[in-house]
Scaffold this motif. Structure first.
Motif, PDB file in Angstrom:
ATOM      1  N   LEU A 248       0.815  -1.210   0.000  1.00  0.00           N
ATOM      2  CA  LEU A 248       0.000   0.000   0.000  1.00  0.00           C
ATOM      3  C   LEU A 248       0.852   1.265   0.000  1.00  0.00           C
ATOM      4  N   ALA A 249       1.903   1.291   0.827  1.00  0.00           N
ATOM      5  CA  ALA A 249       2.739   2.486   0.910  1.00  0.00           C
ATOM      6  C   ALA A 249       3.400   2.786  -0.429  1.00  0.00           C
ATOM      7  N   GLY A 250       4.011   1.770  -1.045  1.00  0.00           N
ATOM      8  CA  GLY A 250       4.693   1.991  -2.316  1.00  0.00           C
ATOM      9  C   GLY A 250       3.750   2.337  -3.441  1.00  0.00           C
ATOM     10  N   ALA A 251       2.608   1.640  -3.514  1.00  0.00           N
ATOM     11  CA  ALA A 251       1.641   1.934  -4.571  1.00  0.00           C
ATOM     12  C   ALA A 251       1.066   3.336  -4.415  1.00  0.00           C
ATOM     13  N   VAL A 384      -4.177  -1.932  -4.380  1.00  0.00           N
ATOM     14  CA  VAL A 384      -2.791  -1.786  -4.830  1.00  0.00           C
ATOM     15  C   VAL A 384      -2.704  -1.950  -6.341  1.00  0.00           C
ATOM     16  N   ARG A 385      -3.378  -2.968  -6.876  1.00  0.00           N
ATOM     17  CA  ARG A 385      -3.321  -3.174  -8.327  1.00  0.00           C
ATOM     18  C   ARG A 385      -3.899  -1.991  -9.089  1.00  0.00           C
ATOM     19  N   ARG A 386      -4.949  -1.417  -8.588  1.00  0.00           N
ATOM     20  CA  ARG A 386      -5.536  -0.261  -9.278  1.00  0.00           C
ATOM     21  C   ARG A 386      -4.614   0.960  -9.186  1.00  0.00           C
ATOM     22  N   LEU A 387      -3.965   1.146  -8.062  1.00  0.00           N
ATOM     23  CA  LEU A 387      -3.029   2.261  -7.936  1.00  0.00           C
ATOM     24  C   LEU A 387      -1.857   2.118  -8.904  1.00  0.00           C
ATOM     25  N   LEU A 388      -1.402   0.890  -9.106  1.00  0.00           N
ATOM     26  CA  LEU A 388      -0.242   0.663  -9.981  1.00  0.00           C
ATOM     27  C   LEU A 388      -0.608   0.626 -11.459  1.00  0.00           C
ATOM     28  N   ALA A 389      -1.909   0.565 -11.773  1.00  0.00           N
ATOM     29  CA  ALA A 389      -2.338   0.418 -13.174  1.00  0.00           C
ATOM     30  C   ALA A 389      -2.450   1.780 -13.849  1.00  0.00           C
ATOM     31  N   GLN A 390      -1.337   2.510 -13.893  1.00  0.00           N
ATOM     32  CA  GLN A 390      -1.282   3.793 -14.579  1.00  0.00           C
ATOM     33  C   GLN A 390      -0.179   3.745 -15.617  1.00  0.00           C
ATOM     34  N   PRO A 391      -0.382   4.393 -16.757  1.00  0.00           N
ATOM     35  CA  PRO A 391       0.622   4.300 -17.835  1.00  0.00           C
ATOM     36  C   PRO A 391       2.017   4.734 -17.409  1.00  0.00           C
ATOM     37  N   ALA A 392       2.119   5.658 -16.453  1.00  0.00           N
ATOM     38  CA  ALA A 392       3.439   6.173 -16.064  1.00  0.00           C
ATOM     39  C   ALA A 392       4.136   5.285 -15.047  1.00  0.00           C
ATOM     40  N   CYS A 435       9.809   2.048   0.408  1.00  0.00           N
ATOM     41  CA  CYS A 435       8.512   1.687   1.001  1.00  0.00           C
ATOM     42  C   CYS A 435       8.501   0.181   1.251  1.00  0.00           C
ATOM     43  N   ALA A 436       9.579  -0.315   1.800  1.00  0.00           N
ATOM     44  CA  ALA A 436       9.802  -1.757   1.885  1.00  0.00           C
ATOM     45  C   ALA A 436       9.434  -2.339   3.241  1.00  0.00           C
ATOM     46  N   ARG A 596      -2.095   0.471  10.445  1.00  0.00           N
ATOM     47  CA  ARG A 596      -2.991   1.509   9.935  1.00  0.00           C
ATOM     48  C   ARG A 596      -2.708   1.866   8.472  1.00  0.00           C
ATOM     49  N   GLY A 597      -2.195   0.925   7.715  1.00  0.00           N
ATOM     50  CA  GLY A 597      -1.883   1.212   6.319  1.00  0.00           C
ATOM     51  C   GLY A 597      -3.092   1.606   5.495  1.00  0.00           C
ATOM     52  N   LEU A 598      -4.222   0.932   5.725  1.00  0.00           N
ATOM     53  CA  LEU A 598      -5.422   1.266   4.962  1.00  0.00           C
ATOM     54  C   LEU A 598      -5.902   2.676   5.261  1.00  0.00           C
ATOM     55  N   THR A 599      -5.645   3.152   6.466  1.00  0.00           N
ATOM     56  CA  THR A 599      -6.082   4.488   6.856  1.00  0.00           C
ATOM     57  C   THR A 599      -5.080   5.557   6.440  1.00  0.00           C
TER      58      THR A 599
END
Length: 632
Positions: A248-251, A384-392, A435-436, A596-599
């Motif tokens: 979540l943090a990295g995405a 996470v998958r939706r956050l990473l699904a950007q062309p850039a 963000c590891a 609290r990653g989701l928050t």
């Protein structure tokens, strides 16, 4: 007046007059849209938000301009925020502004004193609403402004000398200021504050428009900034960024930077995103409450607002499948749940539950509890998958980064365990963000005081649960948390693999095993974790626990275990910001989300991007300081 056209407002008074004045103030007075053409961002300071008309005008102009900046920021001050109904009644009845007014009204809830970030256009139009005394909030936040709009003469606050000085401290040299119906004393006060004042010009809507440019003959003395300066040098465009970690943090960091024009490469040791602590099958997000409205309580509200905005923008069609804002009932178990308010906008966030809400959660009417209307559940891997699904954004799995190294050319590169380039085809990056999670200190090569927190969840299918189970109607938190009903993965698949043939399941947890980082969990530790989660359920949901308890016996297939290792800082708050701006320029971190990653992860991504780009902070400065990596 035609229903599909905004009035030109050439006559003073009425909606048309107000709209024409707002257009002349924001656009003519601010030199827009010409001034922002081709810019990466534009920052508008509206000292008197009123009913949001100046913001709507700027937003509409941004939408209509093909040469608009990538991101439009508006920082607006209001002593008393308008309600949603008031905003809609005041908005001009035209097709250009009414849809924008409806979007604005939908987000104008829970506006307690402080700073609130509202996001539109997928995060490319950002309104930072400062509720309270304008002078005090501007001094605290110190946003940088390219354009300033002063309020109407009927509102005396913007004309106070103290407020004008606070405004001047926010202006970059060359910033343009515009004001309607200024009193005779205003030009002199502006000149004393460093502005060059132009003659007031008569506008089509009636009244005089005063214009000024911030260009003091002295070198402005910088005040104490709310956070250490870490922004990119002026004029440096976004380039390439390495993000280590695809949770979540990295995405969140990758998505926030991609929206601002960065090319982002995300590296992760696992074969799929969200394979670590962000891989839980489903989790709860809800605000934290405390009688003194603590730092964590205020941070959690800012984080929940950001999470809700992101989910609604990224996956509106997946509501009910990947996430849902169902509300969350907090069960205090042994202690009362005490709120910091009894009335007002805080009740939009949290309030005492109704008897019906307690009944739906199978709790007694005298149970200590609170109802969090702005809460719900989400599948973190899907987010996470939706956050990473950007062309850039380019994601690379099976890419274990042992450490990062800054070469002589000033670019960051990823190295493997042997000290070799992880992938010779990857270009160096001007920016690297770690963000590891538990591995963050090793990857960064910087000692970070992170405590390992292993957590175990219990989860299962409703079809395998004993009959007669009293499932609550909504997620419940307090002593642990329970997502009672959410689509999980199909049979034979990992619980974090959301598919089109999802089945309904439940998720319960989590344990907090401090200083434990061993995976997989040993049979003895797994049995202890199952027992601990069973005991949490007994306190959280006493009506459900007796029916479900036999299924927790070791060896039975009805209850499954999922485990991961999280990490936390000593004060249990995330670490966000540069690691050492002088010795390690371009090396940043967003980690230590704990439980609290989701928050908080999405809020942390926006805070990192704001600091990097010199943008207005997305939350109150004192809260940003509580998250800043420099605090350690």
């Amino acid at each position: 007046m035609p229903g599909n056209a905004c009035p030109d407002g050439r006559e003073p008074g009425g909606d048309g007059g107000a709209l024409a004045r707002a257009r002349h103030l924001v656009l003519h007075g601010g030199g827009l849209p010409d001034a922002w053409a081709g810019q990466a961002q534009w920052r508008l300071l509206d000292v008197h938000f009123s009913r949001g008309l100046n913001f709507l005008v700027a937003w509409a102009a941004w939408r209509a301009d093909t040469h608009r900046p990538r991101v439009l920021h508006c920082v607006a001050c209001t002593a008393s925020p308008p309600g949603a109904d008031e905003l809609l009644r005041a908005a001009p009845q035209c097709d250009e502004l009414q849809p924008l007014a409806r979007q604005l009204a939908e987000q104008c809830w829970g506006l307690l004193p402080g700073v609130h970030r509202l996001a539109f256009e997928g995060g490319r139009v950002l309104l930072t609403l400062c509720v309270g005394d304008a002078q005090a909030l501007l001094r605290q936040q110190q946003p940088t402004a390219d354009t300033v709009c002063l309020g109407p003469a009927s509102d005396p606050d913007p004309w106070r000398m103290q407020t004008l000085k606070a405004v001047a401290r926010c202006c970059r040299r060359g910033a343009r200021l515009a004001a309607w119906g200024a009193p005779p004393s205003l030009p002199e006060a502006l000149a004393a504050s460093g502005f060059t004042v132009q003659a007031a010009a008569n506008a089509p809507a009636g009244g005089d428009l005063l214009q000024a440019t911030f260009d003091p003959p002295w070198q402005p003395r910088a005040g104490q900034p709310p956070l250490p300066h870490a922004a990119l040098p002026d004029g440096q465009p976004p380039g390439h960024c390495l993000v280590v970690g695809a949770g979540l943090a990295g995405a969140a960091v990758a998505a926030s930077l991609a929206r601002r024009g960065w090319r982002v490469t995300v590296l992760d040791a696992s074969a799929a995103p969200a394979a670590g602590a962000s891989g839980l099958p489903a989790g709860v997000f809800a605000s934290h409450v405390s009688p003194d409205d603590s730092v964590l309580s205020r941070l959690s509200r800012a984080g929940v607002r950001t999470t809700l905005q992101t989910l609604a923008a990224l996956a509106p069609q997946a509501k009910g499948v990947e996430w849902d804002d169902t509300g969350v009932l907090e069960h205090g178990v042994d202690t009362p749940v005490r709120l910091a308010w009894e009335a007002g906008p805080g009740l939009d966030w949290s309030r005492p539950p109704t008897p019906q809400e307690l009944h739906a959660s199978h709790l007694s009417t005298d149970a200590p509890a609170a109802w969090h209307a702005r809460g719900g559940w989400v599948s973190p891997p899907a987010l996470v998958r939706r956050l990473l699904a950007q062309p850039a954004i380019a994601w690379h799995g099976n890419a274990r980064v042992a450490r990062l190294q800054r070469d002589g050319d000033g670019l960051w590169r990823a190295l493997d365990d042997a000290g070799n380039l992880l992938d010779a085809t990857l270009p160096g990056a001007e920016l690297a963000v770690v963000c590891a999670g538990p591995a963050s200190a090793g990857v960064a090569g910087v000692p970070l005081p992170l405590q390992m927190l292993r957590g175990q969840l219990a989860w299962g299918w409703h079809a395998d649960a004993p009959s007669g189970a009293a499932w609550p109607a909504h997620p419940v938190n307090g002593h642990g948390n329970l997502v009672p009903c959410a689509p999980l993965a199909g049979p034979g698949q990992a619980p974090n693999a959301v598919t089109g043939t999802a089945h309904l399941g439940w998720v319960l947890g989590s344990t907090f095993e401090r200083d434990q980082a061993t995976l997989p969990v040993s049979p003895a530790d797994e049995a202890a974790g199952r027992a601990a989660n069973r005991d949490k359920l007994a306190r959280l949901q006493p009506a459900l626990a007796p029916v479900l308890a036999p299924a927790f016996a070791p060896g039975l297939p009805a209850v499954h275990t999922w485990a991961a290792v999280r990490c936390a800082a000593p004060d249990r708050l995330p670490l966000v910001g540069p690691l050492d701006a002088q010795a390690l320029p371009g090396l940043w971190v967003s980690t230590a989300m704990g439980a609290r990653g989701l928050t908080l992860a999405l809020l942390c991504g926006e805070l990192l991007a704001a600091r990097l780009h010199g943008e207005p902070l997305p939350l109150q400065a004192r809260l940003a300081q509580a998250l800043a990596s420099e605090r350690l």
